[in-house]
Write a protein that holds these residues in place. Structure first.
Motif: not given
Lengths: 145, 173
Positions: A65-69, B131-133, A88-90
């Protein structure tokens, strides 16, 4: 007095909007729930193209799960080699492994900031942050991911 | 011969672009280079400009796959990345983003989502990705107090507590 949209955002979010020149290099100050990694620039490729390759080389994905930017922040070593910061998060452990495996497959060097003052690379090199240059990436409207 | 000072022309070009008075086309060889074509006094004029975007690429792990998206813009507030987006509404009563709307003629006979429902699902999905990123969540500019009110509740109910609205009056060009 009516607030400008910028003042409204600052009021709502409880903090000041930082113009790029006032932004800290990502990774210097640890943030709960997110991590920053830098990857070495590949000559002749745009940021988004490299970002795509790096994040998708490992299949199936290792994160759950989560995302990267991408970010607009770069770090240039004393020898001129450029690194791009992504965040990244999650599922932090999953993202960390995903990017590490992608970098290994593509022969890309990764870097992390340690103790707020050292830039440590996956190939064993280490630099004082003070010896590197924090820069801004300029992306054009046509630079599609 | 001294070179002409183009700064005032560029400022007026920027103003016209901001005001929506001119349209640009991206170049086919260099997509960062845009061209504007007009005919002042009947003479063809081509104006070229290189533009930088505030767009930011990001990816989210969804349903077993890594999917690519772009945020219109991002900013940094108190050290946290915030996605910035806009949701403008001409008429809230007829807007597909109005949860009260499920116009009969847009309903699908096979039981799948209507266009109104799809639009709302897309908006919720987008906010979830932001919200997740982004560790600072997202800010939506909107001209509609109704939209801000309704969607603040929807986001809250969906557990998205880092999505905020800023009411920004829309200016008709």
């Amino acid at each position: 007095m009516t607030e400008t949209p910028r003042q409204q955002i600052e009021h709502i979010l409880g903090g000041k909007i930082s113009p790029f020149d006032e932004q800290e290099l990502p990774g210097v100050v640890p943030l709960e729930g997110s991590e920053v990694v830098f990857f070495s620039e590949t000559a002749g490729s745009g940021l988004y193209e490299q970002f795509d390759r790096l994040t998708e080389a490992q299949k199936p994905p290792l994160m759950k799960f989560g995302g990267v930017s991408t970010t607009k922040h770069t770090l240039t070593l004393p020898d001129g080699q450029i690194f791009h910061a992504i965040k990244y998060r999650g599922d932090l452990e999953g993202w960390r492994r995903q990017i590490r495996e992608g970098a290994r497959a593509l022969d890309v060097v990764l870097g992390r900031i340690e103790q707020g003052s050292k830039f440590v690379l996956s190939d064993g090199r280490e630099f004082a942050l003070a010896d590197c240059v924090h820069g801004r990436l300029h992306t054009g409207l046509g630079a599609r991911p | 011969m001294p070179l002409p000072d183009l700064s005032s022309a560029l400022r007026s070009f920027q103003q016209a672009l901001d005001d929506g008075q001119i349209a640009l086309s991206p170049g086919s060889l260099d997509a960062q280079l845009f061209v504007h074509l007009d005919r002042p006094n009947g003479e063809l004029r081509l104006t070229y400009v290189r533009l930088e975007t505030e767009e930011q690429a990001f990816k989210v792990y969804e349903n077993g796959k890594l999917r690519a998206y772009r945020a219109d813009a991002t900013t940094v507030v108190a050290g946290r990345d915030v996605a910035v987006d806009a949701k403008y509404v001409d008429d809230w009563a007829s807007s597909p983003r109005n949860p009260a709307n499920d116009r009969p003629f847009l309903r699908n006979v096979d039981g799948t989502m209507s266009m109104d429902q799809q639009e709302r699902a897309n908006m919720l999905d987008q906010a979830r990705r932001y919200s997740e990123t982004f560790d600072g969540g997202a800010v939506y500019h909107t001209n509609s107090v109704d939209l801000a009110s309704a969607w603040s509740r929807i986001f809250h109910d969906a557990g998205l507590n880092n999505i905020r609205f800023v009411i920004t009056p829309a200016v008709k060009k």
